[in-house]
Scaffold this motif. Sequence first.
Motif, PDB file in Angstrom:
ATOM      1  N   UNK A 148     -23.685   5.499 -20.432  1.00 40.85           N
ATOM      2  CA  UNK A 148     -23.155   6.245 -20.842  1.00 40.85           C
ATOM      3  C   UNK A 148     -21.675   6.436 -21.404  1.00 40.85           C
ATOM      4  N   UNK A 149     -20.942   5.666 -20.301  1.00 41.13           N
ATOM      5  CA  UNK A 149     -19.884   5.176 -21.420  1.00 41.13           C
ATOM      6  C   UNK A 149     -19.692   5.340 -22.819  1.00 41.13           C
ATOM      7  N   UNK A 150     -20.870   4.154 -23.027  1.00 44.81           N
ATOM      8  CA  UNK A 150     -20.979   3.670 -24.611  1.00 44.81           C
ATOM      9  C   UNK A 150     -21.496   5.039 -25.042  1.00 44.81           C
ATOM     10  N   UNK A 151     -22.276   5.331 -24.854  1.00 44.52           N
ATOM     11  CA  UNK A 151     -23.283   6.931 -25.647  1.00 44.52           C
ATOM     12  C   UNK A 151     -21.972   7.760 -25.814  1.00 44.52           C
ATOM     13  N   UNK A 152     -21.324   7.825 -24.624  1.00 44.03           N
ATOM     14  CA  UNK A 152     -20.031   9.094 -25.678  1.00 44.03           C
ATOM     15  C   UNK A 152     -19.382   9.041 -26.474  1.00 44.03           C
ATOM     16  N   UNK A 154     -30.494   4.902 -26.961  1.00 40.77           N
ATOM     17  CA  UNK A 154     -30.409   4.247 -28.479  1.00 40.77           C
ATOM     18  C   UNK A 154     -28.542   3.452 -27.499  1.00 40.77           C
ATOM     19  N   UNK A 155     -27.988   3.361 -26.713  1.00 37.81           N
ATOM     20  CA  UNK A 155     -27.479   2.753 -25.921  1.00 37.81           C
ATOM     21  C   UNK A 155     -28.279   1.365 -25.129  1.00 37.81           C
ATOM     22  N   UNK A 156     -29.566   2.204 -24.658  1.00 36.88           N
ATOM     23  CA  UNK A 156     -30.600   1.054 -23.956  1.00 36.88           C
ATOM     24  C   UNK A 156     -31.137   0.605 -24.419  1.00 36.88           C
ATOM     25  N   UNK A 171     -21.978  -8.183 -35.598  1.00 30.63           N
ATOM     26  CA  UNK A 171     -23.881  -8.480 -35.323  1.00 30.63           C
ATOM     27  C   UNK A 171     -23.443  -6.964 -34.754  1.00 30.63           C
ATOM     28  N   UNK A 172     -22.105  -6.331 -33.626  1.00 35.88           N
ATOM     29  CA  UNK A 172     -21.825  -5.434 -33.170  1.00 35.88           C
ATOM     30  C   UNK A 172     -21.546  -4.305 -34.625  1.00 35.88           C
ATOM     31  N   UNK A 173     -21.008  -4.796 -35.003  1.00 36.58           N
ATOM     32  CA  UNK A 173     -20.540  -3.637 -36.061  1.00 36.58           C
ATOM     33  C   UNK A 173     -21.994  -3.040 -36.497  1.00 36.58           C
ATOM     34  N   UNK A 174     -22.969  -3.684 -37.380  1.00 35.20           N
ATOM     35  CA  UNK A 174     -24.484  -2.965 -37.763  1.00 35.20           C
ATOM     36  C   UNK A 174     -25.097  -2.533 -36.835  1.00 35.20           C
ATOM     37  N   UNK A 175     -24.266  -2.772 -35.279  1.00 38.05           N
ATOM     38  CA  UNK A 175     -25.401  -1.984 -34.071  1.00 38.05           C
ATOM     39  C   UNK A 175     -24.329  -0.822 -33.960  1.00 38.05           C
ATOM     40  N   UNK A 176     -22.903  -0.007 -34.378  1.00 38.56           N
ATOM     41  CA  UNK A 176     -22.398   0.161 -34.147  1.00 38.56           C
ATOM     42  C   UNK A 176     -21.403   0.032 -32.955  1.00 38.56           C
ATOM     43  N   UNK A 177     -21.357  -0.872 -32.338  1.00 41.32           N
ATOM     44  CA  UNK A 177     -20.893  -1.101 -31.372  1.00 41.32           C
ATOM     45  C   UNK A 177     -18.969  -1.038 -31.049  1.00 41.32           C
ATOM     46  N   UNK A 178     -19.266  -1.719 -32.625  1.00 39.80           N
ATOM     47  CA  UNK A 178     -17.511  -1.915 -33.306  1.00 39.80           C
ATOM     48  C   UNK A 178     -17.849  -0.906 -34.603  1.00 39.80           C
ATOM     49  N   UNK A 179     -16.699  -0.467 -34.716  1.00 39.20           N
ATOM     50  CA  UNK A 179     -15.941   0.101 -35.649  1.00 39.20           C
ATOM     51  C   UNK A 179     -15.450  -0.310 -37.389  1.00 39.20           C
ATOM     52  N   UNK A 180     -14.966  -1.358 -36.592  1.00 39.90           N
ATOM     53  CA  UNK A 180     -14.279  -1.908 -38.172  1.00 39.90           C
ATOM     54  C   UNK A 180     -14.095  -4.066 -37.826  1.00 39.90           C
ATOM     55  N   UNK A 181     -14.430  -4.562 -39.020  1.00 34.05           N
ATOM     56  CA  UNK A 181     -13.671  -6.281 -38.935  1.00 34.05           C
ATOM     57  C   UNK A 181     -12.687  -6.545 -39.825  1.00 34.05           C
ATOM     58  N   UNK A 182     -11.844  -6.957 -38.458  1.00 31.81           N
ATOM     59  CA  UNK A 182      -9.791  -7.251 -38.842  1.00 31.81           C
ATOM     60  C   UNK A 182      -9.670  -8.011 -37.280  1.00 31.81           C
ATOM     61  N   UNK A 183      -8.024  -8.234 -38.065  1.00 33.64           N
ATOM     62  CA  UNK A 183      -7.363  -8.865 -36.762  1.00 33.64           C
ATOM     63  C   UNK A 183      -6.535  -7.808 -35.775  1.00 33.64           C
TER      64      UNK A 183
END
Length: 615
Positions: free
Chosen positions: A487-491, A499-501, A513-525
């Motif tokens: 629920x926290x992830x979905x919000x 969708x999160x499940x 892979x997480x970026x492709x699935x919308x779990x992170x926003x951008x790639x970088x340091x």
Amino acid sequence: MADAPRGPIRRFFGAIWNTVNFTRRLVFNLIFVIVLVAVVKALFAERAVIESRTALVLDPAGAVVEQFSSDPAQRALAGLAGNQEAEVQLRDLLDAIDAAAKDSRIERMVFVPDQITALGLASARELGAAFDRFKASGKEIVAVSAGMEQNVYLLAAHANRILLDPEGAVLLEGFANYRSYYKGALDKLGVQAHLIRVGTYKSAGEPYVLDHASDAAKEADAYWMGGIWQEYLDEVGSLRKIDPAGLADDIAHYDSRIAAQDGDLAKLALEQKLVDELATRAQARAQLRALGAAEGGDSFRQIDFRRYLGSTLAQRLPRGGDAVAVVVAQGEIVPGERQPGMIGGTSTANIIRGAREDASVKAIVLRVNSPGGDVFASEQVRRELALAREAGKPVVVSMGDVAASGGYWISLASDEIWAEPNTITGSIGIFGLFMTIPDALGKLGINTDGVGTTPLAGAFDIRRPLSAQMEAVLSSVIGRGYQQFIGNVAKARGKTPEQVDQIAQGRVWSGAQAKERGLVDKLGGLTDAIASAAARAKLGENFQVRYVEPPMSPWQRIAMAIGGSDAAVGIARWSGFSLPPGTLNRGEMRELSALADILRGKRYAMFAHCLCEPH
């Protein structure tokens, strides 16, 4: 009435006591004088003089970490004894490299990685980006090594030239995640492990109930490790201008490739174009002497990165004004107050609260390097970040080597999440673990019996079997925890719980892979995340970067001052003073220790932990 004269025995022991007392006072006074002289010299000592055409020698010793896990005073005293530190901070290496890139006195950098004991993939990538910035300033990097494992080599590949000792090797083997499984041992001891989990791929608790990895665990591990391995091959291939597929084929057929070189690993590395030249340390020094300014003997003009950091400290100290606060969340997430190197639910939340209440802090960057841990402690940290956002301060998360399970949970209260392509993240799932020992006691002829006022009374007594009723209670609690997590992830991520499940279920992903699935926003340091936080706070170009950490005590400050004094170091060496080097609690022992720490004082606990670091 006059005192009776003392007898010879009393006079003898009295003389001994007076001698001991005098010696004690003398020793303490000498120690006080040494400390006083060392502090004064440390305060008024001249900074190192850096001449033109100097080479910066980057030779970190120990594990590269986000934050020291040892006490500042202990580090200072270890330095006095001449012991190498077991850890070096990533931020210190980045500061040294970036400062040297802008320093006209620094001509080149010499990277000597041989004493690095641990370097995460995301940390290697972060440092690699700093190497690239250094090269972009028109300066070269020469790597000199007696041999490298694959994570260290990923960083060395960013150098202009790599010199490898003729007896050295570059060992690229791929990634693995093998774990010990304890069910057989627990069965022999008569210990029953009751695992309640939500998430098909949430395999962190499996070692206690299985004697092998489940098919789901193997499937998930093969996917994310395959992703970061391909990222690795592509990056090395690009940096060294070699075909990634050809490199992968070489590694798959190492036996025949090494045999073709008569067992000479250094020659194989040269033939694979992983290094540029084979050279002994003396030959490497001769090359560097010819390239730069020569010094006495066969050496070249150089400065160690530790001394260089000290000499440039004044320029790097915050000078007030608007700031981006960096809060480091490194290690296992456990309840209560914790020293740096672990994430305490209370202590880390307090640090974030301090940044929120500081009027000069306009944005917060949470640097996460954690496989997770206790659910409630994770929620404490997340809530405090949410309060910072409500107060109008942007929160940006920068994921390091691993930010999974509880490490992902604490990342949710943010405006933006950055991850490296090879960061380990995800593992959105929860498990509960409860041990009972009636069979173990039975083997000793011990039985447990009695009565309770309700069916639940005594249900957490480990001497009794876990009842079906209590197992149903725990399953409901664990299930609620999972629903809260997704629920926290979905919000936070603008998705539905359903969708999160589909991408949760305890499954681990690489950063890409997480970026492709919308779990992170951008790639970088971390540097990218700080710039993004500053932009969100509309700070422009002039802002300070301030690491927010617990303040040092007066004693710690004195010890650090003494540790930086050449006089104190000389006195310590002259006296033969020594301290045992620090050690790091890693791997499965660290994981078991963390689980025990979370359970301390509790009958059961819910874990958001991934146990998913590759090697």
